[in-house]
Design an enzyme around this catalytic site. Structure first.
Site, PDB file in Angstrom:
ATOM      1  N   ASN A   1      38.554  33.155  32.131  1.00 46.81           N
ATOM      2  CA  ASN A   1      38.423  32.276  31.354  1.00 46.81           C
ATOM      3  C   ASN A   1      37.484  31.206  31.741  1.00 46.81           C
ATOM      4  O   ASN A   1      37.678  30.399  32.637  1.00 46.81           O
ATOM      5  CB  ASN A   1      39.556  31.362  30.894  1.00 46.81           C
ATOM      6  CG  ASN A   1      39.470  30.392  30.030  1.00 46.81           C
ATOM      7  OD1 ASN A   1      38.426  30.184  29.176  1.00 46.81           O
ATOM      8  ND2 ASN A   1      40.355  29.423  29.950  1.00 46.81           N
ATOM      9  N   TRP A   2      35.934  31.308  31.194  1.00 49.36           N
ATOM     10  CA  TRP A   2      35.010  30.702  31.921  1.00 49.36           C
ATOM     11  C   TRP A   2      34.934  29.344  31.213  1.00 49.36           C
ATOM     12  O   TRP A   2      34.406  28.322  31.602  1.00 49.36           O
ATOM     13  CB  TRP A   2      33.629  31.295  31.397  1.00 49.36           C
ATOM     14  CG  TRP A   2      33.198  32.691  32.190  1.00 49.36           C
ATOM     15  CD1 TRP A   2      34.214  33.282  32.874  1.00 49.36           C
ATOM     16  CD2 TRP A   2      32.263  33.343  32.131  1.00 49.36           C
ATOM     17  NE1 TRP A   2      33.572  34.487  33.134  1.00 49.36           N
ATOM     18  CE2 TRP A   2      32.366  34.564  32.659  1.00 49.36           C
ATOM     19  CE3 TRP A   2      30.769  33.081  31.693  1.00 49.36           C
ATOM     20  CZ2 TRP A   2      31.348  35.609  32.993  1.00 49.36           C
ATOM     21  CZ3 TRP A   2      29.845  33.911  31.683  1.00 49.36           C
ATOM     22  CH2 TRP A   2      29.916  35.037  32.359  1.00 49.36           C
ATOM     23  N   LYS A   3      35.674  28.998  30.281  1.00 49.24           N
ATOM     24  CA  LYS A   3      35.942  27.664  29.645  1.00 49.24           C
ATOM     25  C   LYS A   3      34.501  27.050  29.325  1.00 49.24           C
ATOM     26  O   LYS A   3      33.635  27.906  28.840  1.00 49.24           O
ATOM     27  CB  LYS A   3      36.409  26.736  30.635  1.00 49.24           C
ATOM     28  CG  LYS A   3      37.870  27.089  31.252  1.00 49.24           C
ATOM     29  CD  LYS A   3      38.463  26.197  31.780  1.00 49.24           C
ATOM     30  CE  LYS A   3      39.764  26.804  32.349  1.00 49.24           C
ATOM     31  NZ  LYS A   3      40.845  25.651  32.730  1.00 49.24           N
TER      32      LYS A   3
ATOM     33  N   HIS B   1      45.339  28.271  24.174  1.00 52.32           N
ATOM     34  CA  HIS B   1      45.408  27.751  25.621  1.00 52.32           C
ATOM     35  C   HIS B   1      45.731  26.220  25.540  1.00 52.32           C
ATOM     36  O   HIS B   1      45.575  25.718  24.573  1.00 52.32           O
ATOM     37  CB  HIS B   1      43.713  27.950  25.930  1.00 52.32           C
ATOM     38  CG  HIS B   1      43.657  27.593  27.588  1.00 52.32           C
ATOM     39  ND1 HIS B   1      43.803  26.481  27.898  1.00 52.32           N
ATOM     40  CD2 HIS B   1      43.458  28.485  28.598  1.00 52.32           C
ATOM     41  CE1 HIS B   1      43.558  26.511  29.498  1.00 52.32           C
ATOM     42  NE2 HIS B   1      43.376  27.599  29.639  1.00 52.32           N
TER      43      HIS B   1
ATOM     44  N   GLU C   1      44.406  23.757  26.814  1.00 52.11           N
ATOM     45  CA  GLU C   1      43.412  22.815  26.584  1.00 52.11           C
ATOM     46  C   GLU C   1      43.197  22.593  25.189  1.00 52.11           C
ATOM     47  O   GLU C   1      42.893  21.539  24.581  1.00 52.11           O
ATOM     48  CB  GLU C   1      42.332  22.972  27.439  1.00 52.11           C
ATOM     49  CG  GLU C   1      42.111  22.924  28.963  1.00 52.11           C
ATOM     50  CD  GLU C   1      41.452  23.723  29.953  1.00 52.11           C
ATOM     51  OE1 GLU C   1      40.557  24.401  29.619  1.00 52.11           O
ATOM     52  OE2 GLU C   1      42.012  23.543  30.978  1.00 52.11           O
TER      53      GLU C   1
ATOM     54  N   GLU D   1      51.075  30.006  31.505  1.00 49.58           N
ATOM     55  CA  GLU D   1      50.243  29.072  32.050  1.00 49.58           C
ATOM     56  C   GLU D   1      51.098  27.622  32.375  1.00 49.58           C
ATOM     57  O   GLU D   1      50.859  26.816  31.385  1.00 49.58           O
ATOM     58  CB  GLU D   1      49.024  28.847  31.486  1.00 49.58           C
ATOM     59  CG  GLU D   1      48.070  30.376  31.453  1.00 49.58           C
ATOM     60  CD  GLU D   1      46.546  30.066  31.375  1.00 49.58           C
ATOM     61  OE1 GLU D   1      45.849  30.344  32.237  1.00 49.58           O
ATOM     62  OE2 GLU D   1      46.210  29.088  30.270  1.00 49.58           O
TER      63      GLU D   1
ATOM     64  N   GLY E   1      43.791  24.250  37.115  1.00 46.79           N
ATOM     65  CA  GLY E   1      43.020  23.746  37.425  1.00 46.79           C
ATOM     66  C   GLY E   1      43.202  22.660  38.376  1.00 46.79           C
ATOM     67  O   GLY E   1      42.389  21.777  38.751  1.00 46.79           O
TER      68      GLY E   1
ATOM     69  N   SER F   1      45.739  28.244  38.677  1.00 45.30           N
ATOM     70  CA  SER F   1      44.971  28.159  39.945  1.00 45.30           C
ATOM     71  C   SER F   1      45.302  29.400  40.792  1.00 45.30           C
ATOM     72  O   SER F   1      45.628  29.458  41.908  1.00 45.30           O
ATOM     73  CB  SER F   1      45.809  26.958  40.848  1.00 45.30           C
ATOM     74  OG  SER F   1      45.319  25.597  40.070  1.00 45.30           O
TER      75      SER F   1
ATOM     76  N   GLY G   1      40.750  30.753  35.663  1.00 48.57           N
ATOM     77  CA  GLY G   1      39.973  29.775  35.088  1.00 48.57           C
ATOM     78  C   GLY G   1      38.650  29.621  36.244  1.00 48.57           C
ATOM     79  O   GLY G   1      37.826  30.599  36.180  1.00 48.57           O
ATOM     80  N   GLY G   2      38.966  28.644  37.077  1.00 50.87           N
ATOM     81  CA  GLY G   2      38.015  28.364  37.958  1.00 50.87           C
ATOM     82  C   GLY G   2      37.512  29.588  38.974  1.00 50.87           C
ATOM     83  O   GLY G   2      36.206  29.572  39.094  1.00 50.87           O
TER      84      GLY G   2
HETATM   85  C1  PEP Z   1      42.968  28.756  32.722  1.00 52.14           C
HETATM   86  O1  PEP Z   1      41.999  27.821  32.419  1.00 52.14           O
HETATM   87  O2  PEP Z   1      43.624  29.502  32.122  1.00 52.14           O
HETATM   88  C2  PEP Z   1      43.427  28.678  33.978  1.00 52.14           C
HETATM   89  C3  PEP Z   1      44.490  29.209  34.557  1.00 52.14           C
HETATM   90  O3  PEP Z   1      42.559  27.901  35.025  1.00 52.14           O
HETATM   91  P1  PEP Z   1      42.478  27.781  36.572  1.00 52.14           P
HETATM   92  O4  PEP Z   1      42.762  29.061  37.074  1.00 52.14           O
HETATM   93  O5  PEP Z   1      41.370  27.190  37.008  1.00 52.14           O
HETATM   94  O6  PEP Z   1      43.712  27.101  36.893  1.00 52.14           O
END
Ligand code: PEP
Length: 253
Positions: free
Chosen positions: A11-13, A101, A103, A171, A177, A215, A236-237
């Protein structure tokens, strides 16, 4: 039931640029062991921002890496300024779309009912909906994790969902994050509960993949991906660096 093949979804956000997408996808393709038919024990999926989907679909040609979006509208078309229909995503080469998600649940106040409508639209367009669920820090501290996740699962999954058009991503919001991850034991309990709900409520529920997100990185992926009922990761990251993303996929073996 045979072990489900892991899915590692990036997920590049709201990150990147056209040139970054080209470079990252080129780096992934250069090491896409799935392309040779041997390789990774995981399917790979990248979910760039809307404007780069069409470019990404071209960059991905010749690979087995799938393309997804990060959201879709519940409506099919019409006067919905700024929204993007699931059929448009399909038209751009997407096979998946993330809905619900945290967010979006937080920043846009999306309810589970709205997320179910988005997932339904996605499935009607021929996409696989990745429905996200997870508790906040406060809910976790109050011992409400399973109750919250159960309510989100029950209310965010549309009727008509099957193995072929649904993926779940668990999640924990406090782990996204933040560098904090749930323990393997905690993840096992939640995923087992989600599987129970899927078996009861979804046709072919035993074949629906349940991803863990929060994470995930190469250093913790092997432990998390080995947990029973963890069928991959939503990343994500770490999905913004090819080496890290592929490191996570390699840890699925
Ligand atoms: C996400 O945005 O779905 C996520 C899990 O982010 P991260 O891996 O950065 O925690």
């Amino acid at each position: 039931m045979a072990k489900l093949r892991h899915l590692v979804a990036g997920n590049w956000k709201m990150n990147g640029s056209r040139s970054m997408a080209a470079q990252l996808i080129a780096d992934l393709k250069a090491h896409d062991l799935n392309a040779g038919g041997a390789g990774l024990a995981a399917d790979l999926l990248v979910c760039p921002p809307f404007p780069y989907l069409i470019h990404a679909s071209e960059f991905l040609m010749g690979s087995n890496i799938a393309l997804g979006a990060q959201d879709c509208a519940p409506q099919e078309s019409g006067a919905h300024t700024g929204d993007v229909a699931a059929v448009m995503l399909k038209d751009c080469g997407c096979s998946h779309v993330i809905v619900g998600h945290s967010e979006r649940r937080t920043d846009h106040g999306e309810s589970s009912a709205e997320i179910a409508a988005k997932a339904k639209a996605a499935q009607a367009a021929g996409l696989i909906a990745i429905v996200c669920v997870g508790e906040t820090d406060r809910q976790r501290d109050a011992g409400e994790t399973l109750k919250v996740v159960e309510s989100q699962i029950v209310n965010s999954i549309p009727a008509g969902s099957t193995t072929a058009n649904l993926v779940i991503a668990y999640e924990p919001v406090w782990a996204i994050g933040t560098g904090r991850t749930a323990t393997a034991g905690d993840v096992e309990v939640v995923h087992a509960h989600i599987r129970k709900l899927l078996l009861a409520g979804v046709k072919g529920g035993e074949g629906v993949r349940i991803l863990y997100g929060g994470s995930v990185k190469p250093s913790n992926a092997a432990e998390l991906m080995a947990v029973p009922e963890v069928n991959g990761a939503l990343v994500g990251g770490a999905s913004l660096k090819a080496a890290d993303f592929l490191g996570i996929a390699a840890a699925c073996a």
